[in-house]
Write a protein that holds these residues in place. Structure first.
Motif, PDB file in Angstrom:
ATOM      1  N   SER A  37       0.862  -1.176   0.000  1.00  0.00           N
ATOM      2  CA  SER A  37       0.000   0.000   0.000  1.00  0.00           C
ATOM      3  C   SER A  37       0.901   1.229   0.000  1.00  0.00           C
ATOM      4  N   LEU A  38       0.766   2.053  -1.043  1.00  0.00           N
ATOM      5  CA  LEU A  38       1.647   3.202  -1.221  1.00  0.00           C
ATOM      6  C   LEU A  38       0.862   4.427  -1.654  1.00  0.00           C
ATOM      7  N   ASP A  39       1.263   5.582  -1.162  1.00  0.00           N
ATOM      8  CA  ASP A  39       0.725   6.863  -1.613  1.00  0.00           C
ATOM      9  C   ASP A  39       1.844   7.624  -2.302  1.00  0.00           C
ATOM     10  N   GLY A  40       1.484   8.389  -3.326  1.00  0.00           N
ATOM     11  CA  GLY A  40       2.490   9.190  -4.012  1.00  0.00           C
ATOM     12  C   GLY A  40       2.014   9.650  -5.365  1.00  0.00           C
ATOM     13  N   ALA A  41       2.957  10.064  -6.169  1.00  0.00           N
ATOM     14  CA  ALA A  41       2.686  10.477  -7.547  1.00  0.00           C
ATOM     15  C   ALA A  41       2.929   9.256  -8.434  1.00  0.00           C
ATOM     16  N   TYR A  42       1.887   8.790  -9.116  1.00  0.00           N
ATOM     17  CA  TYR A  42       1.932   7.551  -9.886  1.00  0.00           C
ATOM     18  C   TYR A  42       2.322   7.816 -11.331  1.00  0.00           C
ATOM     19  N   ALA A  79       3.758  11.991 -14.110  1.00  0.00           N
ATOM     20  CA  ALA A  79       3.217  11.368 -12.906  1.00  0.00           C
ATOM     21  C   ALA A  79       1.913  12.055 -12.522  1.00  0.00           C
ATOM     22  N   LEU A  80       0.966  11.262 -12.069  1.00  0.00           N
ATOM     23  CA  LEU A  80      -0.297  11.791 -11.566  1.00  0.00           C
ATOM     24  C   LEU A  80      -0.158  11.985 -10.058  1.00  0.00           C
ATOM     25  N   PRO A  81      -0.390  13.188  -9.550  1.00  0.00           N
ATOM     26  CA  PRO A  81      -0.208  13.431  -8.117  1.00  0.00           C
ATOM     27  C   PRO A  81      -1.341  12.847  -7.276  1.00  0.00           C
ATOM     28  N   ASP A  82      -1.074  12.675  -5.973  1.00  0.00           N
ATOM     29  CA  ASP A  82      -2.068  12.291  -4.979  1.00  0.00           C
ATOM     30  C   ASP A  82      -2.778  10.979  -5.327  1.00  0.00           C
ATOM     31  N   GLN A  83      -1.988   9.958  -5.607  1.00  0.00           N
ATOM     32  CA  GLN A  83      -2.507   8.642  -5.984  1.00  0.00           C
ATOM     33  C   GLN A  83      -2.236   7.638  -4.875  1.00  0.00           C
ATOM     34  N   ARG A  84      -2.974   6.531  -4.906  1.00  0.00           N
ATOM     35  CA  ARG A  84      -2.741   5.408  -3.980  1.00  0.00           C
ATOM     36  C   ARG A  84      -2.684   4.129  -4.793  1.00  0.00           C
ATOM     37  N   LEU A  85      -1.741   3.276  -4.436  1.00  0.00           N
ATOM     38  CA  LEU A  85      -1.599   1.958  -5.041  1.00  0.00           C
ATOM     39  C   LEU A  85      -1.748   0.932  -3.935  1.00  0.00           C
ATOM     40  N   MET A  86      -2.580  -0.054  -4.176  1.00  0.00           N
ATOM     41  CA  MET A  86      -2.720  -1.198  -3.269  1.00  0.00           C
ATOM     42  C   MET A  86      -2.574  -2.444  -4.122  1.00  0.00           C
ATOM     43  N   GLY A  87      -1.861  -3.429  -3.614  1.00  0.00           N
ATOM     44  CA  GLY A  87      -1.713  -4.636  -4.408  1.00  0.00           C
ATOM     45  C   GLY A  87      -1.125  -5.786  -3.631  1.00  0.00           C
ATOM     46  N   PRO A 139      -6.764   7.840  -7.901  1.00  0.00           N
ATOM     47  CA  PRO A 139      -6.722   8.945  -6.937  1.00  0.00           C
ATOM     48  C   PRO A 139      -6.895   8.414  -5.513  1.00  0.00           C
ATOM     49  N   LYS A 140      -6.105   8.972  -4.598  1.00  0.00           N
ATOM     50  CA  LYS A 140      -6.043   8.466  -3.223  1.00  0.00           C
ATOM     51  C   LYS A 140      -7.421   8.320  -2.578  1.00  0.00           C
ATOM     52  N   ASP A 141      -8.258   9.341  -2.660  1.00  0.00           N
ATOM     53  CA  ASP A 141      -9.577   9.280  -2.030  1.00  0.00           C
ATOM     54  C   ASP A 141     -10.463   8.219  -2.680  1.00  0.00           C
ATOM     55  N   LEU A 142     -10.368   8.074  -3.997  1.00  0.00           N
ATOM     56  CA  LEU A 142     -11.168   7.086  -4.711  1.00  0.00           C
ATOM     57  C   LEU A 142     -10.740   5.669  -4.329  1.00  0.00           C
ATOM     58  N   GLN A 154     -11.610   0.471  -1.001  1.00  0.00           N
ATOM     59  CA  GLN A 154     -10.796  -0.555  -0.348  1.00  0.00           C
ATOM     60  C   GLN A 154     -11.619  -1.806  -0.037  1.00  0.00           C
ATOM     61  N   ALA A 155     -12.836  -1.645   0.434  1.00  0.00           N
ATOM     62  CA  ALA A 155     -13.676  -2.813   0.730  1.00  0.00           C
ATOM     63  C   ALA A 155     -13.979  -3.590  -0.553  1.00  0.00           C
ATOM     64  N   ALA A 156     -14.190  -2.880  -1.660  1.00  0.00           N
ATOM     65  CA  ALA A 156     -14.430  -3.540  -2.941  1.00  0.00           C
ATOM     66  C   ALA A 156     -13.180  -4.309  -3.384  1.00  0.00           C
ATOM     67  N   PHE A 157     -11.999  -3.727  -3.161  1.00  0.00           N
ATOM     68  CA  PHE A 157     -10.737  -4.401  -3.469  1.00  0.00           C
ATOM     69  C   PHE A 157     -10.644  -5.705  -2.671  1.00  0.00           C
ATOM     70  N   ASP A 158     -10.935  -5.632  -1.379  1.00  0.00           N
ATOM     71  CA  ASP A 158     -10.889  -6.823  -0.535  1.00  0.00           C
ATOM     72  C   ASP A 158     -11.870  -7.889  -1.032  1.00  0.00           C
TER      73      ASP A 158
END
Length: 154
Positions: free
Chosen positions: A88-93, A101-109, A126-129, A134-138
């Motif tokens: 789980s990472l936050d940053g510019a993707y 790079a796209l700012p304010d992104q989140r990666l989960m994997g 986008p981080k907020d999205l 997250q529950a849908a990812f799970d």
């Protein structure tokens, strides 16, 4: 060794199918403009192993590499019955092939391996999205199933 996969995946609310590819048998988009993506990829040869893949994702998010000892200590998550490393990472993707790079992104994997095949589930947007999904990812991860050619579930 040739392995055939049968995949059953739950399509989460608000998620839609995107174009599949040989390396992305399941490719999904979400968000009001499809700005989030979540996919399953399978790469022969493991794509360099766990550490290489975790650090590849870290670079995509503008983060420095981690040594293997730190990667080994990362949280674990089961993907299709196989223990993998949860990232789980936050940053510019910076997407593969993109110059900006796209700012304010989140990666989960999750990075896992089945013999010589690397298995990956990656969600980014986008981080907020991503946080809101997250529950849908799970749910998506938990819905994935792997079956070998003999029909035995794993």
């Amino acid at each position: 060794m040739r392995i055939l996969f049968f995949l059953l995946a739950l399509l989460c609310a608000g998620w839609v199918h995107a174009e599949r590819s040989q390396m992305r048998p399941i490719n999904l988009k979400f968000g009001p403009n499809g700005e989030g993506e979540c996919y399953l990829s399978m790469l022969p040869g493991g794509a360099g192993g766990t550490a290489a893949n975790v650090n590849r994702w870290r670079k995509q998010m503008g983060q420095p590499d981690l040594p293997e000892e730190e990667i080994s200590a990362m949280p674990k998550r089961v993907l299709m019955g196989i223990e993998g490393v949860f990232v789980s990472l936050d940053g510019a993707y910076t997407n593969v092939g993109s110059a900006e790079a796209l700012p304010d992104q989140r990666l989960m994997g999750i990075v896992a391996a089945l013999g010589e095949v690397g298995l990956f589930v990656k969600m980014v947007g986008p981080k907020d999205l991503v946080a809101a999904n997250q529950a849908a990812f799970d749910q998506f991860v938990d819905s994935l199933r792997l079956r070998m050619p003999s029909g035995g579930a794993r």
